[in-house]
Structures are given as structure tokens and as C-alpha cells.
Scaffold this motif. Structure first.
Motif, mmCIF file in Angstrom:
data_model
loop_
_atom_site.group_PDB
_atom_site.id
_atom_site.type_symbol
_atom_site.label_atom_id
_atom_site.label_comp_id
_atom_site.label_asym_id
_atom_site.label_seq_id
_atom_site.Cartn_x
_atom_site.Cartn_y
_atom_site.Cartn_z
ATOM 1 N N PRO A 65 0.842 -1.207 0.000
ATOM 2 C CA PRO A 65 0.000 0.000 0.000
ATOM 3 C C PRO A 65 0.871 1.249 0.000
ATOM 4 O O PRO A 65 1.872 1.324 0.702
ATOM 5 N N LYS A 66 0.473 2.195 -0.813
ATOM 6 C CA LYS A 66 1.229 3.444 -0.898
ATOM 7 C C LYS A 66 0.840 4.335 0.282
ATOM 8 O O LYS A 66 -0.330 4.478 0.597
ATOM 9 N N SER A 67 1.832 4.889 0.869
ATOM 10 C CA SER A 67 1.542 5.798 1.967
ATOM 11 C C SER A 67 1.264 7.181 1.392
ATOM 12 O O SER A 67 1.842 7.585 0.389
ATOM 13 N N GLU A 68 0.390 7.883 2.032
ATOM 14 C CA GLU A 68 0.022 9.212 1.552
ATOM 15 C C GLU A 68 1.175 10.194 1.678
ATOM 16 O O GLU A 68 1.302 11.117 0.884
ATOM 17 N N ALA A 69 2.046 9.961 2.641
ATOM 18 C CA ALA A 69 3.192 10.866 2.821
ATOM 19 C C ALA A 69 4.115 10.778 1.609
ATOM 20 O O ALA A 69 4.618 11.794 1.132
ATOM 21 N N LYS A 70 4.338 9.555 1.109
ATOM 22 C CA LYS A 70 5.189 9.399 -0.068
ATOM 23 C C LYS A 70 4.539 10.044 -1.281
ATOM 24 O O LYS A 70 5.216 10.655 -2.096
ATOM 25 N N ASP A 71 3.229 9.871 -1.435
ATOM 26 C CA ASP A 71 2.531 10.475 -2.567
ATOM 27 C C ASP A 71 2.631 11.997 -2.524
ATOM 28 O O ASP A 71 2.886 12.634 -3.543
ATOM 29 N N LYS A 73 4.922 13.800 -1.042
ATOM 30 C CA LYS A 73 6.302 14.192 -1.275
ATOM 31 C C LYS A 73 6.631 14.098 -2.761
ATOM 32 O O LYS A 73 7.273 14.996 -3.322
ATOM 33 N N GLN A 74 6.169 13.023 -3.409
ATOM 34 C CA GLN A 74 6.420 12.862 -4.843
ATOM 35 C C GLN A 74 5.710 13.951 -5.637
ATOM 36 O O GLN A 74 6.263 14.495 -6.592
ATOM 37 N N GLU A 75 4.489 14.279 -5.263
ATOM 38 C CA GLU A 75 3.766 15.343 -5.952
ATOM 39 C C GLU A 75 4.487 16.679 -5.801
ATOM 40 O O GLU A 75 4.548 17.469 -6.747
ATOM 41 N N GLU A 76 5.026 16.940 -4.628
ATOM 42 C CA GLU A 76 5.773 18.179 -4.394
ATOM 43 C C GLU A 76 7.024 18.224 -5.275
ATOM 44 O O GLU A 76 7.331 19.257 -5.882
ATOM 45 N N LEU A 77 7.741 17.089 -5.367
ATOM 46 C CA LEU A 77 8.922 17.024 -6.232
ATOM 47 C C LEU A 77 8.542 17.232 -7.697
ATOM 48 O O LEU A 77 9.249 17.917 -8.442
ATOM 49 N N ASP A 78 7.423 16.643 -8.108
ATOM 50 C CA ASP A 78 6.959 16.820 -9.488
ATOM 51 C C ASP A 78 6.633 18.285 -9.775
ATOM 52 O O ASP A 78 6.977 18.807 -10.832
#
Length: 144
Positions: A65-71, A73-78
């Protein structure tokens, strides 16, 4: 007709016994592996079970399961990467526009002046042509 069906059934029942014979496996003196229905004379052999089922392959594990924190963080990097690309694109367009304007001015005017050490100096025709060539190369490399 009944006799024909009865004869076929008897033959079918007897034929399964013939195919269910023992299979032997042995290795000769050169290291070659052999299989046969009769064991070799003077050599040791092992019996082989031909009814071995294929090993079952375990299903792949379910995705973690993907953690929302990683999502997040990835969205912020994108977003940061897209912003940086947009900024670079804007700077490149401004550079191209400025270089095109300078090139148009150099082509239109044969008397160009440059400031060197606080004094204005007129460019020679060779210097003018060299600057035109450099501007055209820069536009070709960066602006198309």
C-alpha cells in the motif's frame, strides 16, 4: 456394433497398463544421461516417476500500500521539477527573442558601435560579420 464397442473398450483398458511401465535412468561412462524401459546390465540405475506434477508457482505478492506521505512528497517534487522546467523555458525564450532582435539590428546597420572601457568604438566589417555569424549559430542551436 456392440461387439465392436466391447472390443475397443477392452483394448483401451489394456493399453493404459502398457504405457504405465517403469522408466529407468542411468549415466554411462562418458557422463551421458540415458532413459529406458529396461535397466542396463552391469550398471546401477534409478527409477523415474513420470507422473510428477509441475511445481505450483506462488502468486506474486500484492503491491504494498502506498503511503500518503510518499505520494505528497512525490507530488511536491513533481511540481518543483515542472516549475523549474517552465522557468528555464521562459528564460530560453527571452534569450532567443533578445538574440533575434540583436541579429536584426546587426543586419540592418553597417555602422555598429560598442562600448569598451567607457568609450564608444565602431566595429569593423569583419567584426560585424563575426558577431552576425555567432548570433545565427546561437539561434540555430538554442531557439529551434
Amino acid at each position: 456394433m456392440r461387439r465392436m464397442i466391447l472390443a475397443c473398450s477392452v483394448l483401451l483398458a489394456l493399453s493404459t497398463g502398457a504405457t504405465a511401465g517403469q522408466i529407468y535412468k542411468w549415466v554411462d561412462s562418458q557422463g551421458n544421461v540415458h532413459f529406458g524401459s529396461q535397466p542396463p546390465e552391469g550398471q546401477s540405475s534409478a527409477t523415474v516417476n513420470p507422473n510428477v506434477s509441475q511445481p505450483k508457482v506462488a502468486p506474486p505478492p500484492p503491491p504494498a500500500p502506498k503511503s500518503e506521505a510518499k505520494d505528497e512528497k512525490q507530488e511536491e517534487l513533481d511540481r518543483e521539477a515542472k516549475d523549474q522546467v517552465a522557468k528555464q523555458d521562459k528564460e530560453r525564450k527571452a534569450y532567443c527573442e533578445s538574440t533575434r532582435q540583436d541579429l536584426a539590428q546587426m543586419r540592418a546597420t553597417s555602422r555598429l558601435r560598442v562600448e569598451e572601457n567607457g568609450e564608444l568604438r565602431r566595429l569593423t566589417e569583419e567584426e560585424r560579420q563575426e558577431r552576425i555569424a555567432k548570433s545565427e549559430a546561437a539561434i540555430k542551436e538554442n531557439c529551434q
